[in-house]
Design a protein around this motif. Structure first.
Motif, mmCIF file in Angstrom:
data_model
loop_
_atom_site.group_PDB
_atom_site.id
_atom_site.type_symbol
_atom_site.label_atom_id
_atom_site.label_comp_id
_atom_site.label_asym_id
_atom_site.label_seq_id
_atom_site.Cartn_x
_atom_site.Cartn_y
_atom_site.Cartn_z
ATOM 1 N N TYR A 102 -11.209 2.187 -8.266
ATOM 2 C CA TYR A 102 -9.874 2.750 -8.103
ATOM 3 C C TYR A 102 -9.221 1.975 -6.976
ATOM 4 O O TYR A 102 -9.352 2.321 -5.794
ATOM 5 N N ARG A 103 -8.533 0.900 -7.316
ATOM 6 C CA ARG A 103 -8.103 -0.061 -6.307
ATOM 7 C C ARG A 103 -7.055 0.506 -5.362
ATOM 8 O O ARG A 103 -7.082 0.237 -4.156
ATOM 9 N N ALA A 104 -6.125 1.286 -5.893
ATOM 10 C CA ALA A 104 -5.114 1.877 -5.014
ATOM 11 C C ALA A 104 -5.753 2.836 -4.020
ATOM 12 O O ALA A 104 -5.358 2.903 -2.850
ATOM 13 N N LEU A 105 -6.763 3.565 -4.460
ATOM 14 C CA LEU A 105 -7.469 4.472 -3.567
ATOM 15 C C LEU A 105 -8.303 3.707 -2.551
ATOM 16 O O LEU A 105 -8.512 4.178 -1.426
ATOM 17 N N ASP A 106 -8.800 2.535 -2.937
ATOM 18 C CA ASP A 106 -9.462 1.649 -1.971
ATOM 19 C C ASP A 106 -8.532 1.349 -0.796
ATOM 20 O O ASP A 106 -8.919 1.431 0.369
ATOM 21 N N SER A 107 -7.303 0.987 -1.126
ATOM 22 C CA SER A 107 -6.332 0.657 -0.078
ATOM 23 C C SER A 107 -5.961 1.893 0.736
ATOM 24 O O SER A 107 -5.763 1.813 1.952
ATOM 25 N N TRP A 108 -5.866 3.022 0.069
ATOM 26 C CA TRP A 108 -5.590 4.273 0.771
ATOM 27 C C TRP A 108 -6.641 4.523 1.842
ATOM 28 O O TRP A 108 -6.324 4.894 2.978
ATOM 29 N N ARG A 109 -7.899 4.350 1.492
ATOM 30 C CA ARG A 109 -8.942 4.632 2.480
ATOM 31 C C ARG A 109 -8.907 3.623 3.624
ATOM 32 O O ARG A 109 -9.236 3.956 4.762
ATOM 33 N N GLY A 110 -8.485 2.373 3.344
ATOM 34 C CA GLY A 110 -8.329 1.398 4.416
ATOM 35 C C GLY A 110 -7.248 1.813 5.394
ATOM 36 O O GLY A 110 -7.411 1.706 6.619
ATOM 37 N N ARG B 91 2.045 -1.843 -4.733
ATOM 38 C CA ARG B 91 2.018 -2.353 -3.358
ATOM 39 C C ARG B 91 0.615 -2.203 -2.757
ATOM 40 O O ARG B 91 0.149 -3.082 -2.036
ATOM 41 N N LEU B 92 -0.036 -1.115 -3.086
ATOM 42 C CA LEU B 92 -1.364 -0.866 -2.532
ATOM 43 C C LEU B 92 -2.434 -1.791 -3.118
ATOM 44 O O LEU B 92 -3.498 -1.960 -2.520
#
Length: 394
Positions: A16-24, A276-277
Protein backbone atom coordinates in the motif's frame (compact mmCIF):
# COMPACT_ATOMS: atom_id res chain seq x y z
CA UNK A 1 5.97 1.90 16.59
CA UNK A 2 6.07 2.18 13.18
CA UNK A 3 4.42 -0.68 10.69
CA UNK A 4 6.78 -3.31 9.47
CA UNK A 5 5.69 -5.18 6.37
CA UNK A 6 5.82 -8.98 6.18
CA UNK A 7 9.05 -10.20 4.67
CA UNK A 8 8.39 -13.74 3.48
CA UNK A 9 10.26 -13.90 0.18
CA UNK A 10 7.89 -16.53 -1.18
CA UNK A 11 4.75 -14.61 -0.31
CA UNK A 12 2.78 -12.40 -2.64
CA UNK A 13 3.00 -9.29 -0.51
CA UNK A 14 0.48 -6.57 -1.21
CA UNK A 15 1.96 -3.10 -0.88
CA UNK A 16 0.00 0.00 0.00
CA UNK A 17 2.33 2.67 -1.30
CA UNK A 18 0.36 5.73 -0.24
CA UNK A 19 0.13 4.31 3.27
CA UNK A 20 3.89 3.71 3.18
CA UNK A 21 4.36 7.43 2.65
CA UNK A 22 1.81 8.23 5.33
CA UNK A 23 3.79 6.30 7.90
CA UNK A 24 6.98 8.10 6.82
CA UNK A 25 5.31 11.46 7.43
CA UNK A 26 4.03 10.24 10.79
CA UNK A 27 7.54 9.14 11.80
CA UNK A 28 8.90 12.59 10.96
CA UNK A 29 6.16 14.24 13.00
CA UNK A 30 6.91 12.02 16.00
CA UNK A 31 10.58 12.96 15.67
CA UNK A 32 9.78 16.68 15.65
CA UNK A 33 7.65 16.17 18.76
CA UNK A 34 10.50 14.43 20.61
CA UNK A 35 13.31 16.82 19.67
CA UNK A 36 12.23 19.23 22.45
CA UNK A 37 13.34 22.50 20.88
CA UNK A 38 11.76 25.91 21.47
CA UNK A 39 10.64 26.88 17.95
CA UNK A 40 7.70 27.84 15.80
CA UNK A 41 7.42 24.19 14.75
CA UNK A 42 7.22 22.97 18.34
CA UNK A 43 4.45 25.41 19.22
CA UNK A 44 2.26 24.31 16.33
CA UNK A 45 -0.71 22.38 17.78
CA UNK A 46 -0.06 19.63 15.20
CA UNK A 47 3.46 19.11 16.58
CA UNK A 48 2.52 19.50 20.24
CA UNK A 49 0.22 16.48 19.98
CA UNK A 50 2.24 14.51 17.40
CA UNK A 51 2.68 11.59 19.80
CA UNK A 52 -0.75 10.52 18.51
CA UNK A 53 0.79 9.65 15.14
CA UNK A 54 2.23 6.52 16.78
CA UNK A 55 -1.33 5.19 16.77
CA UNK A 56 -1.31 5.36 12.98
CA UNK A 57 1.55 2.84 13.03
CA UNK A 58 -0.46 0.40 15.15
CA UNK A 59 -3.60 0.68 13.00
CA UNK A 60 -1.63 0.27 9.78
CA UNK A 61 0.27 -2.66 11.26
CA UNK A 62 -2.94 -4.52 12.08
CA UNK A 63 -4.33 -3.77 8.63
CA UNK A 64 -1.24 -4.94 6.72
CA UNK A 65 -0.52 -7.97 8.89
CA UNK A 66 -4.13 -9.11 8.52
CA UNK A 67 -3.98 -8.46 4.78
CA UNK A 68 -0.89 -10.59 4.25
CA UNK A 69 -1.00 -13.20 6.99
CA UNK A 70 -4.47 -13.77 8.39
CA UNK A 71 -5.57 -16.36 5.84
CA UNK A 72 -2.20 -18.08 5.70
CA UNK A 73 -1.87 -18.40 9.47
CA UNK A 74 -5.38 -19.89 9.60
CA UNK A 75 -4.28 -22.38 6.94
CA UNK A 76 -1.16 -23.53 8.80
CA UNK A 77 1.55 -21.05 7.83
CA UNK A 78 3.14 -21.60 11.24
CA UNK A 79 3.38 -19.31 14.25
CA UNK A 80 7.13 -19.82 14.61
CA UNK A 81 7.78 -19.02 10.97
CA UNK A 82 5.64 -15.89 11.15
CA UNK A 83 7.27 -14.61 14.35
CA UNK A 84 10.77 -15.32 13.06
CA UNK A 85 10.04 -13.22 9.98
CA UNK A 86 8.73 -10.42 12.17
CA UNK A 87 11.81 -10.58 14.39
CA UNK A 88 14.00 -10.39 11.32
CA UNK A 89 12.28 -7.16 10.42
CA UNK A 90 12.38 -5.38 13.75
CA UNK A 91 15.17 -6.86 15.86
CA UNK A 92 18.43 -6.04 14.00
CA UNK A 93 17.91 -2.28 14.14
CA UNK A 94 16.48 -2.51 17.63
CA UNK A 95 19.64 -4.31 18.77
CA UNK A 96 21.93 -1.75 17.12
CA UNK A 97 20.17 1.24 18.70
CA UNK A 98 20.12 -0.58 22.05
CA UNK A 99 23.88 -1.06 21.94
CA UNK A 100 24.38 2.59 21.00
CA UNK A 101 22.19 3.78 23.86
CA UNK A 102 23.89 1.73 26.58
CA UNK A 103 26.93 4.06 26.86
CA UNK A 104 24.63 7.09 26.61
CA UNK A 105 22.54 5.97 29.59
CA UNK A 106 25.61 4.76 31.47
CA UNK A 107 27.21 8.20 31.12
CA UNK A 108 24.02 9.93 32.21
CA UNK A 109 22.85 7.76 35.12
CA UNK A 110 25.79 5.46 35.84
CA UNK A 111 26.03 1.69 35.71
CA UNK A 112 23.66 0.04 38.15
CA UNK A 113 20.65 -2.28 38.53
CA UNK A 114 18.41 0.03 36.52
CA UNK A 115 20.71 -0.16 33.51
CA UNK A 116 20.96 -3.93 33.84
CA UNK A 117 17.18 -4.26 34.00
CA UNK A 118 16.84 -1.94 31.03
CA UNK A 119 19.27 -3.97 28.92
CA UNK A 120 17.65 -7.31 29.79
CA UNK A 121 14.09 -6.15 29.19
CA UNK A 122 15.07 -4.51 25.90
CA UNK A 123 16.89 -7.61 24.72
CA UNK A 124 13.78 -9.67 25.48
CA UNK A 125 11.41 -7.08 23.96
CA UNK A 126 9.60 -6.62 27.27
CA UNK A 127 10.22 -2.90 27.76
CA UNK A 128 6.77 -1.85 26.52
CA UNK A 129 4.79 -4.36 28.58
CA UNK A 130 4.68 -2.59 31.94
CA UNK A 131 7.67 -4.35 33.54
CA UNK A 132 9.82 -1.20 33.84
CA UNK A 133 9.01 1.88 35.94
CA UNK A 134 10.00 4.25 33.11
CA UNK A 135 11.36 4.42 29.58
CA UNK A 136 15.03 3.47 29.55
CA UNK A 137 17.60 3.40 26.72
CA UNK A 138 15.91 4.03 23.34
CA UNK A 139 12.62 5.48 24.59
CA UNK A 140 10.94 4.92 21.21
CA UNK A 141 11.47 1.16 21.35
CA UNK A 142 8.57 0.62 23.76
CA UNK A 143 6.30 0.51 20.71
CA UNK A 144 8.43 -2.20 19.09
CA UNK A 145 8.01 -4.30 22.22
CA UNK A 146 4.25 -3.75 22.29
CA UNK A 147 3.90 -4.43 18.59
CA UNK A 148 5.81 -7.71 18.76
CA UNK A 149 3.48 -8.77 21.59
CA UNK A 150 0.58 -7.90 19.27
CA UNK A 151 2.13 -10.15 16.60
CA UNK A 152 2.29 -13.03 19.08
CA UNK A 153 -1.35 -12.52 20.10
CA UNK A 154 -2.44 -12.17 16.46
CA UNK A 155 -0.69 -15.38 15.41
CA UNK A 156 -2.05 -17.33 18.39
CA UNK A 157 -5.62 -16.10 17.90
CA UNK A 158 -5.74 -16.68 14.14
CA UNK A 159 -4.01 -20.07 14.31
CA UNK A 160 -6.26 -21.36 17.09
CA UNK A 161 -9.58 -19.64 16.41
CA UNK A 162 -9.34 -18.73 12.73
CA UNK A 163 -9.88 -15.50 10.78
CA UNK A 164 -12.84 -14.40 12.84
CA UNK A 165 -13.26 -10.85 14.03
CA UNK A 166 -14.92 -11.20 17.45
CA UNK A 167 -11.69 -11.64 19.52
CA UNK A 168 -10.54 -8.20 18.30
CA UNK A 169 -13.61 -6.46 19.66
CA UNK A 170 -12.32 -6.76 23.25
CA UNK A 171 -9.29 -4.42 22.84
CA UNK A 172 -11.38 -2.09 20.69
CA UNK A 173 -13.94 -1.74 23.51
CA UNK A 174 -11.64 -1.96 26.54
CA UNK A 175 -8.69 -0.02 25.11
CA UNK A 176 -10.17 3.49 25.06
CA UNK A 177 -11.78 2.96 28.49
CA UNK A 178 -8.49 1.94 30.11
CA UNK A 179 -6.51 4.68 28.39
CA UNK A 180 -9.02 7.40 29.26
CA UNK A 181 -9.55 6.41 32.90
CA UNK A 182 -6.52 4.48 34.20
CA UNK A 183 -3.49 5.42 32.10
CA UNK A 184 -1.69 8.31 33.87
CA UNK A 185 -0.69 9.85 30.53
CA UNK A 186 -3.89 9.09 28.69
CA UNK A 187 -3.29 8.23 25.06
CA UNK A 188 0.41 9.04 25.45
CA UNK A 189 0.88 5.71 27.25
CA UNK A 190 4.27 4.11 26.55
CA UNK A 191 6.14 1.73 28.88
CA UNK A 192 3.15 1.27 31.23
CA UNK A 193 -0.05 0.95 29.20
CA UNK A 194 1.65 0.76 25.83
CA UNK A 195 0.39 -2.74 25.09
CA UNK A 196 -3.22 -1.64 25.68
CA UNK A 197 -2.67 1.29 23.33
CA UNK A 198 -1.05 -0.92 20.72
CA UNK A 199 -3.71 -3.65 20.80
CA UNK A 200 -6.47 -1.04 20.54
CA UNK A 201 -5.01 0.36 17.32
CA UNK A 202 -3.84 -3.02 15.99
CA UNK A 203 -7.31 -4.55 16.50
CA UNK A 204 -8.92 -1.65 14.64
CA UNK A 205 -6.48 -2.29 11.79
CA UNK A 206 -7.49 -5.96 11.67
CA UNK A 207 -11.16 -4.95 11.79
CA UNK A 208 -10.72 -2.40 9.00
CA UNK A 209 -9.13 -5.03 6.75
CA UNK A 210 -12.01 -7.41 7.49
CA UNK A 211 -14.60 -4.74 6.71
CA UNK A 212 -12.78 -3.86 3.49
CA UNK A 213 -12.91 -7.48 2.41
CA UNK A 214 -16.57 -7.94 3.33
CA UNK A 215 -17.97 -4.74 1.85
CA UNK A 216 -16.98 -3.97 -1.72
CA UNK A 217 -18.11 -0.37 -1.32
CA UNK A 218 -14.94 0.23 0.70
CA UNK A 219 -12.88 -0.81 -2.35
CA UNK A 220 -15.10 0.50 -5.15
CA UNK A 221 -13.63 3.53 -6.89
CA UNK A 222 -15.43 6.86 -7.07
CA UNK A 223 -14.79 9.42 -9.78
CA UNK A 224 -11.26 10.91 -9.73
CA UNK A 225 -12.70 14.12 -8.29
CA UNK A 226 -14.66 12.20 -5.67
CA UNK A 227 -11.58 10.22 -4.60
CA UNK A 228 -9.51 13.40 -4.36
CA UNK A 229 -12.23 15.06 -2.31
CA UNK A 230 -12.38 12.04 0.01
CA UNK A 231 -8.59 12.00 0.48
CA UNK A 232 -8.43 15.75 1.06
CA UNK A 233 -11.19 15.53 3.66
CA UNK A 234 -9.31 12.71 5.41
CA UNK A 235 -6.08 14.70 5.43
CA UNK A 236 -7.81 17.78 6.84
CA UNK A 237 -9.54 15.60 9.43
CA UNK A 238 -6.18 14.31 10.68
CA UNK A 239 -4.64 17.79 10.82
CA UNK A 240 -7.65 19.24 12.63
CA UNK A 241 -8.06 16.30 14.98
CA UNK A 242 -4.42 15.99 16.06
CA UNK A 243 -4.18 19.77 16.48
CA UNK A 244 -7.18 19.80 18.81
CA UNK A 245 -6.76 16.43 20.53
CA UNK A 246 -4.78 17.69 23.50
CA UNK A 247 -7.84 19.31 25.00
CA UNK A 248 -9.28 16.18 26.61
CA UNK A 249 -8.52 12.52 27.24
CA UNK A 250 -11.85 11.58 25.68
CA UNK A 251 -10.81 13.29 22.46
CA UNK A 252 -7.33 11.71 22.44
CA UNK A 253 -8.58 8.14 22.66
CA UNK A 254 -10.35 8.54 19.33
CA UNK A 255 -7.01 8.74 17.49
CA UNK A 256 -6.96 5.06 16.35
CA UNK A 257 -10.50 5.48 14.99
CA UNK A 258 -9.46 8.57 13.02
CA UNK A 259 -6.44 6.77 11.61
CA UNK A 260 -8.58 3.75 10.72
CA UNK A 261 -10.58 6.03 8.43
CA UNK A 262 -7.34 7.28 6.89
CA UNK A 263 -6.13 3.73 6.26
CA UNK A 264 -9.40 2.76 4.59
CA UNK A 265 -9.37 5.86 2.37
CA UNK A 266 -5.74 5.76 1.29
CA UNK A 267 -5.63 1.98 0.80
CA UNK A 268 -7.68 2.76 -2.32
CA UNK A 269 -4.88 4.94 -3.80
CA UNK A 270 -7.28 6.55 -6.20
CA UNK A 271 -7.05 10.32 -5.66
CA UNK A 272 -4.68 13.19 -6.33
CA UNK A 273 -3.34 13.14 -2.76
CA UNK A 274 -2.34 9.49 -3.19
CA UNK A 275 -0.55 10.37 -6.41
CA UNK A 276 1.51 12.94 -4.50
CA UNK A 277 2.20 10.42 -1.76
CA UNK A 278 3.46 7.86 -4.25
CA UNK A 279 6.07 10.14 -5.80
CA UNK A 280 9.61 8.66 -5.51
CA UNK A 281 10.79 10.99 -2.74
CA UNK A 282 7.77 10.24 -0.58
CA UNK A 283 8.19 6.51 -1.10
CA UNK A 284 11.82 6.77 0.00
CA UNK A 285 10.73 8.48 3.21
CA UNK A 286 8.17 5.71 3.69
CA UNK A 287 10.83 3.05 3.21
CA UNK A 288 13.00 4.71 5.86
CA UNK A 289 10.18 4.95 8.42
CA UNK A 290 11.48 2.36 10.86
CA UNK A 291 15.00 3.77 10.85
CA UNK A 292 13.70 7.34 11.26
CA UNK A 293 11.58 6.27 14.19
CA UNK A 294 14.30 4.26 15.93
CA UNK A 295 17.17 6.70 15.27
CA UNK A 296 15.59 10.03 16.15
CA UNK A 297 15.99 9.48 19.93
CA UNK A 298 19.72 8.86 19.37
CA UNK A 299 20.05 12.05 17.30
CA UNK A 300 18.21 13.90 20.07
CA UNK A 301 20.54 12.51 22.75
CA UNK A 302 23.72 13.33 20.80
CA UNK A 303 22.62 16.86 19.90
CA UNK A 304 21.61 17.59 23.50
CA UNK A 305 24.97 16.26 24.76
CA UNK A 306 26.84 18.51 22.33
CA UNK A 307 24.78 21.54 23.34
CA UNK A 308 25.42 20.82 27.02
CA UNK A 309 29.15 20.89 26.35
CA UNK A 310 28.79 24.13 24.37
CA UNK A 311 26.72 25.59 27.21
CA UNK A 312 29.44 24.85 29.76
CA UNK A 313 32.33 26.02 27.60
CA UNK A 314 30.57 29.13 26.34
CA UNK A 315 29.01 30.07 29.70
CA UNK A 316 25.65 30.49 28.02
CA UNK A 317 22.18 29.08 28.58
CA UNK A 318 20.96 26.74 25.84
CA UNK A 319 18.32 24.93 27.90
CA UNK A 320 15.19 26.23 29.59
CA UNK A 321 12.46 24.56 31.61
CA UNK A 322 9.27 24.26 29.58
CA UNK A 323 6.36 21.93 28.88
CA UNK A 324 6.03 21.84 25.11
CA UNK A 325 3.10 19.43 25.32
CA UNK A 326 -0.07 20.27 27.21
CA UNK A 327 -0.62 18.27 30.37
CA UNK A 328 3.03 17.35 30.83
CA UNK A 329 5.51 18.39 33.48
CA UNK A 330 8.10 21.02 32.49
CA UNK A 331 11.41 19.56 31.35
CA UNK A 332 14.71 20.87 29.98
CA UNK A 333 14.26 21.84 26.35
CA UNK A 334 16.67 23.45 23.92
CA UNK A 335 16.44 27.20 23.37
CA UNK A 336 18.92 28.64 20.84
CA UNK A 337 19.50 32.19 22.10
CA UNK A 338 15.77 32.48 22.67
CA UNK A 339 15.18 32.59 18.90
CA UNK A 340 12.24 30.61 17.54
CA UNK A 341 13.70 30.83 14.04
CA UNK A 342 17.02 29.34 15.12
CA UNK A 343 15.01 26.66 16.88
CA UNK A 344 13.24 25.88 13.62
CA UNK A 345 16.57 25.53 11.84
CA UNK A 346 17.91 23.23 14.55
CA UNK A 347 14.83 21.00 14.44
CA UNK A 348 14.97 20.76 10.64
CA UNK A 349 18.70 19.99 10.79
CA UNK A 350 18.07 17.26 13.36
CA UNK A 351 15.36 15.75 11.18
CA UNK A 352 17.56 15.84 8.07
CA UNK A 353 20.40 14.22 10.02
CA UNK A 354 18.00 11.51 11.17
CA UNK A 355 16.90 10.84 7.59
CA UNK A 356 20.49 10.68 6.33
CA UNK A 357 21.50 8.27 9.08
CA UNK A 358 18.38 6.26 8.29
CA UNK A 359 19.61 5.68 4.74
CA UNK A 360 22.76 4.10 6.20
CA UNK A 361 20.98 1.95 8.79
CA UNK A 362 18.41 0.80 6.24
CA UNK A 363 21.13 -0.40 3.89
CA UNK A 364 23.58 -1.69 6.50
CA UNK A 365 21.25 -3.05 9.19
CA UNK A 366 17.61 -3.40 8.16
CA UNK A 367 18.03 -5.00 4.73
CA UNK A 368 20.89 -7.38 5.64
CA UNK A 369 19.11 -8.49 8.83
CA UNK A 370 15.81 -9.01 7.07
CA UNK A 371 17.40 -10.91 4.19
CA UNK A 372 19.42 -13.13 6.53
CA UNK A 373 16.27 -14.18 8.38
CA UNK A 374 14.46 -14.72 5.09
CA UNK A 375 17.17 -17.13 3.99
CA UNK A 376 17.08 -18.86 7.37
CA UNK A 377 13.32 -19.32 7.15
CA UNK A 378 13.57 -20.57 3.58
CA UNK A 379 16.24 -23.11 4.56
CA UNK A 380 14.13 -24.34 7.46
CA UNK A 381 11.12 -24.64 5.18
CA UNK A 382 13.09 -26.68 2.62
CA UNK A 383 14.50 -28.91 5.37
CA UNK A 384 11.01 -29.50 6.79
CA UNK A 385 9.64 -30.43 3.36
CA UNK A 386 12.51 -32.86 2.78
CA UNK A 387 11.96 -34.56 6.14
CA UNK A 388 8.26 -34.90 5.35
CA UNK A 389 8.93 -36.66 2.02
CA UNK A 390 8.84 -40.47 2.22
CA UNK A 391 12.12 -42.33 1.65
CA UNK A 392 12.18 -45.01 -1.05
CA UNK A 393 14.56 -47.94 -1.29
CA UNK A 394 16.50 -48.15 -4.52
Amino acid sequence: MPTHYPMDAAANIERYRALDSWRGICACMVALFHFDVISHLSFLPLTRHAYLFVDFFFVLSGFVIASNYRSRLAEGFGIGRFLLLRLGRIYPLHLVTLLLFIPVDAAKDGIGPNLLQAVVTNLLLLQGLGVNPQNWLNFASWSISAEFAAYVIFAAVVSRIGPTIWPWLLPIIAGPIVLATISPDGMNATYDYGLVRCLYGFALGVLSFDLRERFTVLRARLTPFGETLLETASLLLVIGYVSAAGRSAALQVASPVVFTLVVLVFAREAGAVSRRLTMPFMLVVGTLTYSIYMLHPLVRAVVRAILMVVERLGHTNLFVSSALSSGHEPTKVVSVNGSLWLGDLLQIAMLLLTVLLSVATYRLVEEPGRNWVRRLVDRRKVATVRRAQPAFDT
